[in-house]
Design an enzyme around this catalytic site. Structure first.
Site, PDB file in Angstrom:
ATOM      1  N   HIS A 140       2.594  -9.710   4.726  1.00  0.00           N
ATOM      2  CA  HIS A 140       2.067  -8.356   4.908  1.00  0.00           C
ATOM      3  C   HIS A 140       0.942  -8.319   5.938  1.00  0.00           C
ATOM      4  CE1 HIS A 140      -0.216  -4.717   3.070  1.00  0.00           C
ATOM      5  NE2 HIS A 140       0.592  -4.328   4.021  1.00  0.00           N
ATOM      6  N   GLU A 152      -1.328 -11.003   4.137  1.00  0.00           N
ATOM      7  CA  GLU A 152      -1.166 -11.358   2.720  1.00  0.00           C
ATOM      8  C   GLU A 152       0.183 -12.052   2.572  1.00  0.00           C
ATOM      9  OE1 GLU A 152      -3.522  -7.997   0.112  1.00  0.00           O
ATOM     10  OE2 GLU A 152      -1.557  -7.440   0.896  1.00  0.00           O
TER      11      GLU A 152
END
Ligand code: 3HC
Length: 283
Positions: A140, A152
């Protein structure tokens, strides 16, 4: 596994940003979207970003051309067949994503690792649409992807340690700082950030303060680089709605209910910067 070719599904804000970051890091990139006009818009955004970097003296003209030369656009998912890693950055709709993962699983070599840039949907659910759930993880990026340092990296229920480590390492190779996240709705940053933006919309809706003053309050009072409503316009009001709705549906907790103003804005097509109007006007 040696990663040389990265496929990117989606050429919107995030997809094109991720494609740019990957090409800047030296990877060969194939960026796919469903319509040629979307692909061209993504390629143009990348070119514009790189031209700006050249004008600022951050990179040379030749380097910018080489970066662009490493990115190929396509409307065919089949063209991603030679990818060592595919990063999916399509719309925040689990059914669409599952269909894409199912397609990628069919097209790509069994060794290809599949990642999703989802803002908070279930990695396990996407992984289970494939026959390689151990080779699926979350990756992410944050908007704007060429600027924001964080990635992430999320493990689904059956993501292997090898897949997780590979995505951590590729994030670093792209010049990013990864953090390790266990699967949970909205992961870490959005779980904290998106409800804050939703709350700012309530503050506006209740007439507590103007949009300008809410944003001024958070930039000057909490040192945020951008106020929450300006940030909402950057992220996209439709993305915000989808992400906050996921949190509400997954937890069933009424404290996460979407501010009606957000829903109303999406229905009116006021999606933020990309549509020319959100909490602010960009005409
Ligand atoms: N693409 C590429 N580069 C961009 C860009 C874009 N869309 N927008 C700005 N930049 C670059 C500029 O070229 C400039 O580069 P330089 O430092 O090399 O000259 C640098 O970013 C700073 O830009 P500006 O000086 O024009 O403007 P700002 O100082 O306002 O910075 C910003 C822009 C970095 C976007 C800043 O406003 C910021 O940090 N905003 C907060 C962003 C944020 O919180 N993002 C997270 C959103 S949540 C999310 O993505 C999760 C999702 O799942 C919902």
């Amino acid at each position: 596994m040696d990663i040389k070719v990265i496929g990117v599904v989606g050429s919107g804000n995030m997809g094109s940003g991720i494609a740019q970051v990957a090409a800047q890091a030296g990877f060969a990139v194939i960026m796919r979207d469903i319509e040629d006009s979307f692909v061209q818009r993504g390629l143009n955004a990348i070119k514009k970003n790189l031209e700006r970097a050249v004008d600022k003296g951050k990179i040379g003209k030749k380097e910018a051309e080489e970066i662009v030369g490493r990115i190929r656009g396509t409307v065919n998912l089949e063209d991603l067949d030679k990818s060592d890693l595919v990063i999916e950055a399509a719309v925040e709709d689990i059914e669409v994503k599952k269909e894409i993962f199912e397609g990628l699983d069919r097209i790509c070599s069994p060794d290809t690792v599949l990642a999703s840039n989802t803002s908070g949907l279930s990695i396990s659910e996407m992984a289970l649409a494939t026959r390689r759930p151990d080779k699926v993880a979350g990756m992410h990026f944050f908007n704007p992807a060429p600027v924001m340092k964080l990635v992430e990296v999320t493990k689904g229920a059956v993501t292997s340690e090898d897949t997780f480590e590979l995505i951590m390492n590729i994030s670093r190779a792209m010049g990013k700082e990864p953090i390790a996240v266990n699967e949970a709705p909205l992961f870490v940053v959005n779980r904290i950030l998106i409800p804050m933006i939703n709350e700012a919309a309530y503050v506006l809706l209740e007439g507590v303060a103007s949009a300008e003053d809410i944003d001024k309050g958070m930039t000057l009072g909490a040192n945020h680089p951008l106020g929450p409503l300006a940030l909402a316009d950057l992220v996209g009001i439709d993305v915000l709605l989808a992400v906050q709705d996921t949190l509400y549906k997954e937890t069933g907790d009424s404290k996460y209910r979407v501010c009606p103003l957000i829903r109303k804005m999406v229905r009116a097509g006021h999606l933020g910067r990309k549509s020319g109007r959100g909490f602010y006007s960009y005409q």
